[in-house]
Design an enzyme around this catalytic site. Sequence first.
Site, PDB file in Angstrom:
ATOM      1  N   ASP A 187      54.118  10.127   0.897  1.00 16.34           N
ATOM      2  CA  ASP A 187      54.682   8.773   0.987  1.00 16.34           C
ATOM      3  C   ASP A 187      54.326   7.985   2.257  1.00 16.34           C
ATOM      4  O   ASP A 187      55.209   7.361   2.848  1.00 16.34           O
ATOM      5  CB  ASP A 187      56.202   8.818   0.830  1.00 16.34           C
ATOM      6  CG  ASP A 187      56.662   9.577  -0.406  1.00 16.34           C
ATOM      7  OD1 ASP A 187      55.855   9.773  -1.321  1.00 16.34           O
ATOM      8  OD2 ASP A 187      57.836   9.974  -0.434  1.00 16.34           O
ATOM      9  N   LYS A 199      56.166   8.931  -7.730  1.00 17.12           N
ATOM     10  CA  LYS A 199      57.457   9.587  -7.944  1.00 17.12           C
ATOM     11  C   LYS A 199      58.623   8.650  -7.678  1.00 17.12           C
ATOM     12  O   LYS A 199      58.461   7.624  -6.995  1.00 17.12           O
ATOM     13  CB  LYS A 199      57.575  10.831  -7.059  1.00 17.12           C
ATOM     14  CG  LYS A 199      57.591  10.546  -5.562  1.00 17.12           C
ATOM     15  CD  LYS A 199      57.540  11.848  -4.772  1.00 17.12           C
ATOM     16  CE  LYS A 199      57.642  11.631  -3.286  1.00 17.12           C
ATOM     17  NZ  LYS A 199      58.947  11.189  -2.809  1.00 17.12           N
ATOM     18  N   CYS A 208      62.292  12.933   2.092  1.00 20.51           N
ATOM     19  CA  CYS A 208      61.260  13.409   1.165  1.00 20.51           C
ATOM     20  C   CYS A 208      60.519  14.628   1.693  1.00 20.51           C
ATOM     21  O   CYS A 208      60.238  15.560   0.936  1.00 20.51           O
ATOM     22  CB  CYS A 208      60.291  12.279   0.828  1.00 20.51           C
ATOM     23  SG  CYS A 208      61.086  10.925  -0.086  1.00 20.51           S
TER      24      CYS A 208
END
Length: 182
Positions: A17, A79, A111
Amino acid sequence: MSKFNLDTKDAVLFIIDIQDRLVKVMKYGKQIIDKTNILISASEELKLPIIYTEQYPKGLGGTVPELQERLETAKKFEKVNFSAYLEEVKKELENTGRKKIIITGMETHVCVFQTARDLIENGYDVFIVSDGVCSRTKEDYKNGLSLMRDMGAVITNTETVVFDLLKKAGTPEFKVISKLIK
């Protein structure tokens, strides 16, 4: 001691991410991009598979251009779960046959933490690159690292990862990769 030993035949780079809107709110966003770029270069030179995720790209934007342009051959997964250990990622990792996962990304306490927890629970050795992960606050960053260390993750850094993968100086790979560290 094998848990602490990285080998090019058993390692995967996992980038979590590092996206436009997240980087903008991270004090160390540029550092994370720079360190991840070094790890991408080393992974390419040493032929490590690279996996990366994007958390809800419609809202958080895509992977930053400085990395995206380097990830054309990497496996991308979108996601909405905080953990990046999705069913598709699980299958991709199983297909590599590799058990040592080098992690960079955002955010350390969300995350990255949840992904590391799931990977460790499923038998992987996890290497968290401490200068390659970040959170919005120092407290959250430190807490995330502490939690992951307590779970059994190896907390490391970019140079340690790179030189552990290389194992020795004087090789053609060393000559290429050592220039990235200077």
